[in-house]
Design a protein around this motif. Structure first.
Motif, PDB file in Angstrom:
ATOM      1  N   ILE A 200     -31.796  23.132  -5.021  1.00  0.00           N
ATOM      2  CA  ILE A 200     -33.065  23.343  -5.712  1.00  0.00           C
ATOM      3  C   ILE A 200     -33.059  24.659  -6.490  1.00  0.00           C
ATOM      4  O   ILE A 200     -33.600  24.766  -7.602  1.00  0.00           O
ATOM      5  N   THR A 201     -32.398  25.697  -5.914  1.00  0.00           N
ATOM      6  CA  THR A 201     -32.298  26.988  -6.605  1.00  0.00           C
ATOM      7  C   THR A 201     -31.378  26.885  -7.815  1.00  0.00           C
ATOM      8  O   THR A 201     -31.670  27.429  -8.893  1.00  0.00           O
ATOM      9  N   LEU A 202     -30.249  26.194  -7.660  1.00  0.00           N
ATOM     10  CA  LEU A 202     -29.302  26.065  -8.769  1.00  0.00           C
ATOM     11  C   LEU A 202     -29.900  25.232  -9.899  1.00  0.00           C
ATOM     12  O   LEU A 202     -29.716  25.547 -11.081  1.00  0.00           O
ATOM     13  N   PHE A 203     -30.624  24.172  -9.565  1.00  0.00           N
ATOM     14  CA  PHE A 203     -31.264  23.360 -10.603  1.00  0.00           C
ATOM     15  C   PHE A 203     -32.275  24.183 -11.396  1.00  0.00           C
ATOM     16  O   PHE A 203     -32.373  24.068 -12.628  1.00  0.00           O
ATOM     17  N   HIS A 204     -33.051  25.005 -10.689  1.00  0.00           N
ATOM     18  CA  HIS A 204     -34.042  25.848 -11.367  1.00  0.00           C
ATOM     19  C   HIS A 204     -33.353  26.845 -12.290  1.00  0.00           C
ATOM     20  O   HIS A 204     -33.818  27.077 -13.432  1.00  0.00           O
ATOM     21  N   ALA A 205     -32.242  27.426 -11.829  1.00  0.00           N
ATOM     22  CA  ALA A 205     -31.540  28.401 -12.651  1.00  0.00           C
ATOM     23  C   ALA A 205     -30.960  27.745 -13.906  1.00  0.00           C
ATOM     24  O   ALA A 205     -31.085  28.291 -15.021  1.00  0.00           O
ATOM     25  N   MET A 206     -30.328  26.592 -13.775  1.00  0.00           N
ATOM     26  CA  MET A 206     -29.723  25.933 -14.932  1.00  0.00           C
ATOM     27  C   MET A 206     -30.792  25.412 -15.895  1.00  0.00           C
ATOM     28  O   MET A 206     -30.601  25.456 -17.119  1.00  0.00           O
ATOM     29  N   ASP A 207     -31.920  24.958 -15.361  1.00  0.00           N
ATOM     30  CA  ASP A 207     -33.016  24.526 -16.219  1.00  0.00           C
ATOM     31  C   ASP A 207     -33.596  25.705 -16.998  1.00  0.00           C
ATOM     32  O   ASP A 207     -33.959  25.584 -18.174  1.00  0.00           O
ATOM     33  N   THR A 208     -33.670  26.857 -16.322  1.00  0.00           N
ATOM     34  CA  THR A 208     -34.178  28.062 -16.990  1.00  0.00           C
ATOM     35  C   THR A 208     -33.257  28.465 -18.135  1.00  0.00           C
ATOM     36  O   THR A 208     -33.717  28.842 -19.226  1.00  0.00           O
ATOM     37  N   LEU A 209     -31.957  28.400 -17.926  1.00  0.00           N
ATOM     38  CA  LEU A 209     -31.004  28.724 -18.990  1.00  0.00           C
ATOM     39  C   LEU A 209     -31.185  27.803 -20.188  1.00  0.00           C
ATOM     40  O   LEU A 209     -31.179  28.262 -21.352  1.00  0.00           O
ATOM     41  N   TYR A 210     -31.341  26.491 -19.924  1.00  0.00           N
ATOM     42  CA  TYR A 210     -31.459  25.534 -21.026  1.00  0.00           C
ATOM     43  C   TYR A 210     -32.746  25.769 -21.808  1.00  0.00           C
ATOM     44  O   TYR A 210     -32.754  25.730 -23.053  1.00  0.00           O
ATOM     45  N   ARG A 211     -33.860  26.020 -21.091  1.00  0.00           N
ATOM     46  CA  ARG A 211     -35.153  26.202 -21.769  1.00  0.00           C
ATOM     47  C   ARG A 211     -35.186  27.477 -22.600  1.00  0.00           C
ATOM     48  O   ARG A 211     -35.984  27.574 -23.542  1.00  0.00           O
ATOM     49  N   HIS A 212     -34.344  28.456 -22.291  1.00  0.00           N
ATOM     50  CA  HIS A 212     -34.303  29.706 -23.057  1.00  0.00           C
ATOM     51  C   HIS A 212     -33.059  29.786 -23.926  1.00  0.00           C
ATOM     52  O   HIS A 212     -32.571  30.893 -24.259  1.00  0.00           O
ATOM     53  N   SER A 213     -32.534  28.614 -24.286  1.00  0.00           N
ATOM     54  CA  SER A 213     -31.439  28.506 -25.253  1.00  0.00           C
ATOM     55  C   SER A 213     -30.228  29.351 -24.840  1.00  0.00           C
ATOM     56  O   SER A 213     -29.552  29.947 -25.684  1.00  0.00           O
ATOM     57  N   TYR A 214     -30.002  29.437 -23.528  1.00  0.00           N
ATOM     58  CA  TYR A 214     -28.833  30.116 -22.953  1.00  0.00           C
ATOM     59  C   TYR A 214     -28.808  31.610 -23.307  1.00  0.00           C
ATOM     60  O   TYR A 214     -27.736  32.223 -23.438  1.00  0.00           O
ATOM     61  N   ASP A 215     -30.024  32.196 -23.431  1.00  0.00           N
ATOM     62  CA  ASP A 215     -30.161  33.640 -23.612  1.00  0.00           C
ATOM     63  C   ASP A 215     -30.300  34.259 -22.225  1.00  0.00           C
ATOM     64  O   ASP A 215     -31.331  34.098 -21.553  1.00  0.00           O
ATOM     65  N   LEU A 216     -29.259  34.979 -21.758  1.00  0.00           N
ATOM     66  CA  LEU A 216     -29.226  35.485 -20.392  1.00  0.00           C
ATOM     67  C   LEU A 216     -30.364  36.463 -20.111  1.00  0.00           C
ATOM     68  O   LEU A 216     -31.009  36.399 -19.046  1.00  0.00           O
ATOM     69  N   SER A 217     -30.628  37.409 -21.021  1.00  0.00           N
ATOM     70  CA  SER A 217     -31.675  38.403 -20.776  1.00  0.00           C
ATOM     71  C   SER A 217     -33.046  37.749 -20.650  1.00  0.00           C
ATOM     72  O   SER A 217     -33.857  38.106 -19.779  1.00  0.00           O
ATOM     73  N   SER A 218     -33.315  36.752 -21.497  1.00  0.00           N
ATOM     74  CA  SER A 218     -34.606  36.061 -21.441  1.00  0.00           C
ATOM     75  C   SER A 218     -34.717  35.236 -20.162  1.00  0.00           C
ATOM     76  O   SER A 218     -35.783  35.190 -19.527  1.00  0.00           O
ATOM     77  N   ALA A 219     -33.605  34.585 -19.757  1.00  0.00           N
ATOM     78  CA  ALA A 219     -33.634  33.747 -18.560  1.00  0.00           C
ATOM     79  C   ALA A 219     -33.817  34.583 -17.294  1.00  0.00           C
ATOM     80  O   ALA A 219     -34.560  34.203 -16.381  1.00  0.00           O
ATOM     81  N   ILE A 220     -33.169  35.782 -17.250  1.00  0.00           N
ATOM     82  CA  ILE A 220     -33.300  36.638 -16.068  1.00  0.00           C
ATOM     83  C   ILE A 220     -34.728  37.163 -15.935  1.00  0.00           C
ATOM     84  O   ILE A 220     -35.278  37.271 -14.830  1.00  0.00           O
ATOM     85  N   SER A 221     -35.357  37.476 -17.041  1.00  0.00           N
ATOM     86  CA  SER A 221     -36.737  37.966 -16.986  1.00  0.00           C
ATOM     87  C   SER A 221     -37.685  36.894 -16.455  1.00  0.00           C
ATOM     88  O   SER A 221     -38.693  37.202 -15.811  1.00  0.00           O
ATOM     89  N   VAL A 222     -37.356  35.590 -16.665  1.00  0.00           N
ATOM     90  CA  VAL A 222     -38.186  34.505 -16.152  1.00  0.00           C
ATOM     91  C   VAL A 222     -37.982  34.344 -14.647  1.00  0.00           C
ATOM     92  O   VAL A 222     -38.911  33.978 -13.911  1.00  0.00           O
ATOM     93  N   LEU A 223     -36.754  34.626 -14.154  1.00  0.00           N
ATOM     94  CA  LEU A 223     -36.497  34.519 -12.717  1.00  0.00           C
ATOM     95  C   LEU A 223     -37.358  35.493 -11.920  1.00  0.00           C
ATOM     96  O   LEU A 223     -37.752  35.211 -10.786  1.00  0.00           O
TER      97      LEU A 223
END
Length: 515
Positions: free
Chosen positions: A232-255
């Motif tokens: 469930i954690t890995l799915f959330h992380a990969m979904d977050t990456l896809y929704r933020h166009s694989y921008d790491l800084s933007s995805a980490i701020s959402v976590l």
């Protein structure tokens, strides 16, 4: 030797009565009792004669629906005799278990789920072969389709729509269609993606440390980290990456938003210990029948939640431990048991006056005068007049009997080989002026497998309704009134097979008329 060796999983005949048909059961366990005897824990199967007329009509309706939906129609090719015998091959599965002495086993049989792609004649061509398609609940008297049916046929195939032309609008409901959640051609390398997943697990572990309920359920850091590493954690992380166009800084701020780290929990964490115990108890009783598990044990859970929990539960140490315990328990139980062929005479055998079974109307031995009133009758099923052994069948006052072949058929299949006249009328209805109450009574009698009085003639299995009428004369009616003391109607009615002394009645009537 192999024919008398019975193992767990075998379908067998059990005899609980010398006159009734065999019970059909599946062996689940073989246990040795304290006295040294072997008992079999079995799953119960029921015949058509064991359920009510209302449920039989429901079963016939279900069979007709299957026939209409099937691509191949075999039913019109069957004769009345084949339709009659096919009903004896139909069983109804139940979830009921019982324990029976292994010494009551009388042979093996075969039971299979009805295969809609095969001809029903294949079940008639094989001895000791039965089929089922419905599940019978004897406690609430209901019939349901078996959840384990093989989904073969046009009703289970996907309907593929035509390809949309260029510029043509898609009228399908978009919310019910699949949604893309991952792009394999992302700009990130595999190492960068793995590093982001490690960060997501660390955030999940920290989120559990801040959550009070999670701290109680996973009190140690090791357990919290293990829970945070679930899918469930890995799915959330990969979904977050896809929704933020694989921008790491933007995805980490959402976590880690302003309110604190995001906590993702699956069914394993959402369920309490008591709910988990209920689930294991239900799984032991119903297996993977999730609808019954939800209905009887966990009605507050959704079916999706129960199924998700099951597949997650199978990855836990608890499941592995239970599997080892069951394997060890199975090793200690009996795997098979040898039951010698039952050779004791059946109490229903018709014997001669000297106590030994006689050859009735046969060719063996010297001719003799039958002492038993049953000995002069033909077989109620096939109307044969010769058999090496005869058996009394049905209520004693009916004085019916079966030949050896038909008796074995009755014991195995729970019916007569030939359809009675009432069943023939049911299979091919014709205009009639009979009383509907009498017709329904006769149909019910034949449906339950009860004997209908036979005249002994091969042409007639059931007397017609008119044959039961007594057309009395005026003198007979007069004798009933004036000769009550001699006639004694009440005593005569209680003993219908004792002849009336009509000579004494006639003499009394003459005396009264002359006076």
């Amino acid at each position: 030797m192999a024919a008398n060796m019975y193992r767990v999983g075998d379908y067998v005949y059990f005899e609980n009565s010398s006159s009734n048909p065999y019970l059909i059961r599946r062996i689940e366990e073989l246990n040795k009792t304290a006295s040294g005897n072997v008992e079999a824990k079995v799953v119960c199967f029921y015949r058509r004669r064991d359920i009510s007329n209302t449920l039989i009509m429901l079963a016939d309706k279900h069979a007709k629906e299957i026939e209409e939906e099937s691509e191949t129609t075999v039913e019109p090719d069957l004769t009345d005799k084949q339709k009659h015998q096919l009903k004896h091959r139909e069983l109804f599965l139940s979830r009921q278990y019982e324990s029976l002495p292994a010494t009551h086993i009388r042979g093996k049989c075969s039971v299979a789920l009805l295969n809609e792609t095969e001809s029903v004649l294949s079940y008639l061509d094989k001895e000791d072969t039965f089929f089922y398609s419905l599940v019978y609940d004897p406690s609430v008297k209901t019939l349901l389709a078996d959840k384990g049916e093989i989904r073969v046929g046009p009703r289970y195939q996907a309907d593929i729509p035509e390809m949309l032309l260029e510029g043509e609008s898609d009228e399908r409901e978009q919310s019910k269609l699949e949604v893309k959640v991952w792009d394999p051609n992302s700009p990130l390398t595999d190492r960068q993606i793995d590093q982001f997943l490690v960060v997501a697990r660390a955030v999940g572990t920290f989120a559990r440390a801040l959550d009070c309920s999670s701290s109680v359920r996973q009190p140690s850091l090791h357990m919290s980290a293990a829970a945070a590493s679930r899918d469930i954690t890995l799915f959330h992380a990969m979904d977050t990456l896809y929704r933020h166009s694989y921008d790491l800084s933007s995805a980490i701020s959402v976590l880690v938003p302003l309110g604190g780290p995001v906590l993702c929990r699956d069914e394993m964490e959402e369920w309490s210990a008591s709910e988990a115990s209920l689930f294991e108890e239900a799984l032991e009783k119903y297996g993977k029948d999730f609808n019954d598990i939800r209905q009887d044990f966990l009605p507050w859970k959704s079916l999706t939640s129960i199924i998700e929990y099951y597949y997650m539960w199978k990855t836990t140490d608890r499941y592995v431990q239970q599997k080892r315990l069951k394997a060890a328990e199975a090793e200690s139980k009996l795997k098979q048991v040898y039951i010698p062929t039952y050779s004791k005479p059946n109490p229903n055998q018709i014997s001669t006056s000297n106590g030994k079974p006689g050859t009735v109307n046969g060719t063996v031995g010297t001719p003799f005068q039958p002492q038993n009133p049953l000995l002069g009758r033909a077989c109620e099923s096939c109307y044969a007049t010769q058999s090496h052994q005869w058996y009394s069948w049905g209520p004693p006052n009916m004085q019916c009997r079966l030949c050896a072949t038909c008796w074995l058929y009755w014991k195995k299949y729970g019916g007569l080989k030939m359809p009675t006249q009432s069943e023939e009328e049911k299979l091919s209805p014709s205009p009639t002026t009979e009383d509907p109450r009498i017709r329904s009574h006769m149909s019910r009698q034949a449906m339950q497998g009860l004997p209908v009085r036979n005249t002994g003639s091969p042409k007639s299995a059931v007397k017609t309704r008119q044959a039961f009428f007594l057309h009395t004369t005026y003198f007979t009616k007069f004798a009933r009134q004036v000769c009550k003391n001699t006639l004694r109607l009440r005593q005569a009615a209680r003993r219908p097979f004792v002849p009336i002394n009509y000579a004494a009645i006639r003499a009394e009537c003459k005396m009264l008329l002359n006076s």
